[in-house]
Motif scaffolding. Structure first.
Motif, short mmCIF file in Angstrom:
data_model
loop_
_atom_site.label_atom_id
_atom_site.label_comp_id
_atom_site.label_asym_id
_atom_site.label_seq_id
_atom_site.Cartn_x
_atom_site.Cartn_y
_atom_site.Cartn_z
N GLY A 1 0.83 -1.20 0.00
CA GLY A 1 0.00 0.00 0.00
C GLY A 1 0.86 1.25 0.00
O GLY A 1 2.05 1.21 -0.33
N ASP A 2 0.26 2.35 0.40
CA ASP A 2 0.96 3.62 0.52
C ASP A 2 1.99 3.52 1.65
O ASP A 2 1.66 3.10 2.76
N LEU A 3 3.24 3.91 1.37
CA LEU A 3 4.32 3.72 2.33
C LEU A 3 4.04 4.41 3.66
O LEU A 3 4.26 3.83 4.73
N LYS A 4 3.54 5.63 3.64
CA LYS A 4 3.27 6.35 4.89
C LYS A 4 2.27 5.57 5.74
O LYS A 4 2.47 5.39 6.95
N GLU A 5 1.21 5.08 5.12
CA GLU A 5 0.22 4.30 5.85
C GLU A 5 0.80 2.99 6.35
O GLU A 5 0.54 2.56 7.48
N LEU A 6 1.62 2.33 5.52
CA LEU A 6 2.22 1.06 5.93
C LEU A 6 3.12 1.24 7.14
O LEU A 6 3.14 0.40 8.05
N LEU A 7 3.87 2.33 7.19
CA LEU A 7 4.76 2.56 8.33
C LEU A 7 3.96 2.80 9.61
O LEU A 7 4.38 2.36 10.69
N GLU A 8 2.82 3.44 9.50
CA GLU A 8 1.94 3.60 10.67
C GLU A 8 1.41 2.24 11.12
O GLU A 8 1.34 1.96 12.33
N ILE A 9 1.05 1.40 10.16
CA ILE A 9 0.56 0.06 10.48
C ILE A 9 1.67 -0.77 11.12
O ILE A 9 1.43 -1.49 12.10
N VAL A 10 2.88 -0.67 10.60
CA VAL A 10 4.02 -1.40 11.16
C VAL A 10 4.19 -1.05 12.65
O VAL A 10 4.40 -1.93 13.48
N GLN A 11 4.10 0.22 12.98
CA GLN A 11 4.22 0.63 14.38
C GLN A 11 3.13 -0.02 15.23
O GLN A 11 3.40 -0.52 16.32
N GLN A 12 1.92 -0.06 14.73
CA GLN A 12 0.82 -0.67 15.48
C GLN A 12 1.02 -2.17 15.61
O GLN A 12 0.73 -2.75 16.67
N LEU A 13 1.52 -2.82 14.56
CA LEU A 13 1.77 -4.26 14.63
C LEU A 13 2.86 -4.57 15.65
O LEU A 13 2.78 -5.57 16.37
N HIS A 14 3.87 -3.72 15.72
CA HIS A 14 4.94 -3.89 16.70
C HIS A 14 4.40 -3.82 18.13
O HIS A 14 4.89 -4.51 19.03
N GLU A 15 3.38 -3.01 18.34
CA GLU A 15 2.80 -2.82 19.68
C GLU A 15 1.91 -3.98 20.13
O GLU A 15 1.71 -4.19 21.33
N LEU A 16 1.37 -4.74 19.18
CA LEU A 16 0.39 -5.79 19.54
C LEU A 16 0.90 -6.78 20.60
O LEU A 16 0.18 -7.06 21.55
N PRO A 17 2.12 -7.34 20.47
CA PRO A 17 2.56 -8.29 21.51
C PRO A 17 2.69 -7.65 22.89
O PRO A 17 2.46 -8.31 23.90
N PHE A 18 3.05 -6.37 22.95
CA PHE A 18 3.11 -5.69 24.24
C PHE A 18 1.73 -5.65 24.89
O PHE A 18 1.59 -5.84 26.10
N GLN A 19 0.71 -5.45 24.06
CA GLN A 19 -0.66 -5.42 24.58
C GLN A 19 -1.11 -6.78 25.09
O GLN A 19 -2.04 -6.88 25.88
N LYS A 20 -0.43 -7.83 24.63
CA LYS A 20 -0.73 -9.20 25.08
C LYS A 20 0.20 -9.65 26.20
O LYS A 20 0.23 -10.83 26.54
N GLY A 21 1.01 -8.72 26.74
CA GLY A 21 1.84 -9.06 27.90
C GLY A 21 3.31 -9.27 27.62
O GLY A 21 4.09 -9.48 28.55
N ALA A 22 3.73 -9.26 26.37
CA ALA A 22 5.16 -9.41 26.08
C ALA A 22 5.93 -8.23 26.66
O ALA A 22 5.44 -7.10 26.66
N GLN A 23 7.12 -8.50 27.16
CA GLN A 23 7.95 -7.45 27.72
C GLN A 23 9.03 -6.97 26.75
O GLN A 23 9.65 -5.93 26.96
N ARG A 24 9.24 -7.75 25.70
CA ARG A 24 10.23 -7.38 24.69
C ARG A 24 9.75 -7.87 23.33
O ARG A 24 9.26 -9.00 23.21
N VAL A 25 9.89 -7.03 22.31
CA VAL A 25 9.48 -7.38 20.96
C VAL A 25 10.56 -6.93 19.99
O VAL A 25 11.03 -5.79 20.06
#
Length: 100
Positions: A49-73
C-alpha cells in the motif's frame, strides 16, 4: 505503492510458539481490508500500500505483543518501494514466473 515484509517476534514468552501473535496481527490487518493488501507467508507477513500508511501500520503491529503481555518485541521489516513503475506483490511474482 510499497511492499513491506514484516516479522514481529515477541521475546521471553511462556512458549516458543508465536502463532497466536501472528493470528492477532492478521485480525488487526482485517481492519485495513480495501485500503491495503496483505499476505501471510510461513515466515512473515507482506503488506502492500501507501508507504506512509504502511509505516503507521508497522508501528501498530509492533505494539500488539506488548498489549498481550510481552515485555520485549523484536520487529524486522524490509521495504520495497519502487517508483519507476507499479510495484505490487502480484506483479513481482508474474515477472519471475514469466522467466521460468
Amino acid at each position: 505503492m510499497a511492499i513491506v515484509d514484516i516479522t514481529v517476534i515477541p521475546v521471553g514468552t511462556a512458549t516458543p510458539s508465536v502463532s497466536g501473535y501472528v493470528a492477532e496481527i492478521h485480525k488487526f490487518l482485517k481492519w485495513y481490508e480495501g485500503k491495503i493488501k496483505y499476505e501471510l507467508t510461513p515466515m512473515s507477513t507482506l503488506i502492500e500500500g501507501d508507504l506512509k500508511e504502511l509505516l503507521e501500520i508497522v508501528q501498530q503491529l509492533h505494539e500488539l505483543p506488548f498489549q498481550k503481555g510481552a515485555q520485549r518485541v523484536c520487529t524486522n521489516i524490509r521495504i520495497d518501494d519502487r517508483r519507476d513503475k507499479e510495484n505490487t506483490m502480484e506483479r513481482k511474482l508474474k515477472a519471475v514466473e514469466s522467466k521460468l
